[in-house]
Design an enzyme around this catalytic site. Structure first.
Site, PDB file in Angstrom:
ATOM      1  CB  SER A 111      -0.899   0.013   1.232  1.00  9.79           C
ATOM      2  OG  SER A 111      -1.513   1.281   1.373  1.00  9.79           O
ATOM      3  CG  HIS A 122      -3.844  -1.670  -1.810  1.00 10.15           C
ATOM      4  ND1 HIS A 122      -4.900  -2.440  -2.250  1.00 10.15           N
ATOM      5  CD2 HIS A 122      -4.317  -0.930  -0.776  1.00 10.15           C
ATOM      6  CE1 HIS A 122      -5.967  -2.187  -1.498  1.00 10.15           C
ATOM      7  NE2 HIS A 122      -5.641  -1.256  -0.608  1.00 10.15           N
ATOM      8  CG  ASP A 131      -5.095   1.969   1.426  1.00  7.61           C
ATOM      9  OD1 ASP A 131      -5.999   1.123   1.454  1.00  7.61           O
ATOM     10  OD2 ASP A 131      -3.906   1.697   1.676  1.00  7.61           O
ATOM     11  CG  MET A 135      -8.696   6.716   3.008  1.00 13.39           C
ATOM     12  SD  MET A 135      -7.894   6.660   4.630  1.00 13.39           S
ATOM     13  CE  MET A 135      -6.867   5.204   4.439  1.00 13.39           C
ATOM     14  CG  HIS A 155      -9.907  -0.123  -0.331  1.00 16.10           C
ATOM     15  ND1 HIS A 155      -9.413  -0.262   0.950  1.00 16.10           N
ATOM     16  CD2 HIS A 155     -11.261  -0.057  -0.193  1.00 16.10           C
ATOM     17  CE1 HIS A 155     -10.418  -0.279   1.806  1.00 16.10           C
ATOM     18  NE2 HIS A 155     -11.533  -0.135   1.137  1.00 16.10           N
ATOM     19  CG  MET A 211     -11.647   2.927   2.310  1.00 18.71           C
ATOM     20  SD  MET A 211     -10.182   2.862   3.381  1.00 18.71           S
ATOM     21  CE  MET A 211      -8.882   2.972   2.135  1.00 18.71           C
ATOM     22  CG  MET A 271     -11.487  -3.175   4.962  1.00 21.39           C
ATOM     23  SD  MET A 271      -9.896  -2.774   4.175  1.00 21.39           S
ATOM     24  CE  MET A 271      -9.111  -1.789   5.478  1.00 21.39           C
ATOM     25  CG  PHE A 273      -5.943   7.003  10.554  1.00 16.15           C
ATOM     26  CD1 PHE A 273      -5.300   8.184  10.221  1.00 16.15           C
ATOM     27  CD2 PHE A 273      -7.242   7.059  11.033  1.00 16.15           C
ATOM     28  CE1 PHE A 273      -5.946   9.409  10.363  1.00 16.15           C
ATOM     29  CE2 PHE A 273      -7.900   8.269  11.182  1.00 16.15           C
ATOM     30  CZ  PHE A 273      -7.245   9.455  10.841  1.00 16.15           C
ATOM     31  N   GLY A 278      -1.125   1.376   9.667  1.00 13.16           N
ATOM     32  CA  GLY A 278      -0.372   0.987  10.849  1.00 13.16           C
ATOM     33  C   GLY A 278      -1.179   0.402  11.984  1.00 13.16           C
ATOM     34  CG  ASP A 313      -5.771  -3.085   3.305  1.00 10.05           C
ATOM     35  OD1 ASP A 313      -4.788  -2.965   4.057  1.00 10.05           O
ATOM     36  OD2 ASP A 313      -6.231  -2.156   2.619  1.00 10.05           O
ATOM     37  N   GLY A 314      -4.858  -4.804   6.258  1.00  9.46           N
ATOM     38  CA  GLY A 314      -4.867  -4.245   7.601  1.00  9.46           C
ATOM     39  C   GLY A 314      -4.021  -5.064   8.560  1.00  9.46           C
TER      40      GLY A 314
END
Length: 223
Positions: free
Chosen positions: A11, A36, A38, A40, A70, A72, A141, A147, A149, A179-180
């Site tokens: 990511s 990847h 992300d 948002m 992805h 969001m 997920m 966020f 980390g 993911d996560g």
């Protein structure tokens, strides 16, 4: 689990954005399979990240690897169109963020991309009923989005196993992505539960040697 090639998709949320093109080239040369994104919008989730211009910029600087987007965001349809034009390969979105899931899936396919749905840790798998045969990807997920980390939520493993069983029983080609909180220490366990595609951010970009950590992840997957 049906045999399927394992995919490692770093990511870029965890990359150094001051030198993003170099970072992406480096992580792909180090053995990553996909890139990847992300995305948002500070509306569906409380954070603001990147848009289609970043995707287009990576394509323009010679990135040819699959780009896995992805979303969001809410609503999703206009960004589906924008990312399709910008060079996305896969586009996934959260079903609750779409006014018409079938329409959104069709927009992804009409744009020449592969389509998927994303389930947060608290969303039941029956949300997928009626859509499974239309999906190239299911993204689970293993943290609540917003966020990077965060710590892996172990209870998601049961959901991974349930969906893998459904995919296999229906003999679908759908990829099962997670993911996560994915890192070297848990990637094998997640694969054993049934995932075949792994998004990892800080566990890769936070290391001094991308080749070393990616090879260790692959060794763990293939052990």
């Amino acid at each position: 689990m049906a045999t399927k090639e394992y995919i490692i998709a770093p990511s870029i949320l965890s990359a150094d954005f001051s030198r993003l093109g170099d970072e992406v080239h480096s992580v792909l040369e180090a053995g990553a399979d996909w890139v990847h994104f992300d995305v948002m919008d500070n509306h569906y989730v409380p954070n603001l990240t990147i848009g289609p211009m970043v995707c287009q910029s990576l394509r323009d600087c010679g990135i040819t690897a699959p780009i896995d987007v992805h979303l969001m965001v809410e609503p999703v349809d206009e960004l589906i169109k924008s990312f399709s034009k910008a060079g996305a390969t896969y586009i996934t979105f959260h079903p609750e963020a779409s006014n018409d899931i079938d329409k959104s899936l069709s927009l992804i396919r009409d744009g020449g991309c592969k389509a998927g749905l994303v389930l947060n840790p608290d969303i039941p798998i029956d949300v997928l009923d009626g859509y499974l045969e239309k999906l190239d990807m299911i993204l689970l997920m293993s943290v609540f989005p917003g966020f990077g980390g965060q710590k892996f939520i172990d209870s998601v493993l049961e959901k991974v196993t349930e969906i893998r069983s459904i995919i296999n029983d229906k003999e679908l080609e759908t990829r099962l992505e997670i993911d996560g909180g994915i890192k070297l220490e848990n990637i094998r366990e997640v694969a054993d539960a049934g995932a075949d595609t792994f998004v990892s951010g800080s566990a890769i970009f936070g290391q001094p040697d991308y080749s070393e950590i990616i090879q260790k992840m692959r060794d763990s997957l293939e052990a």
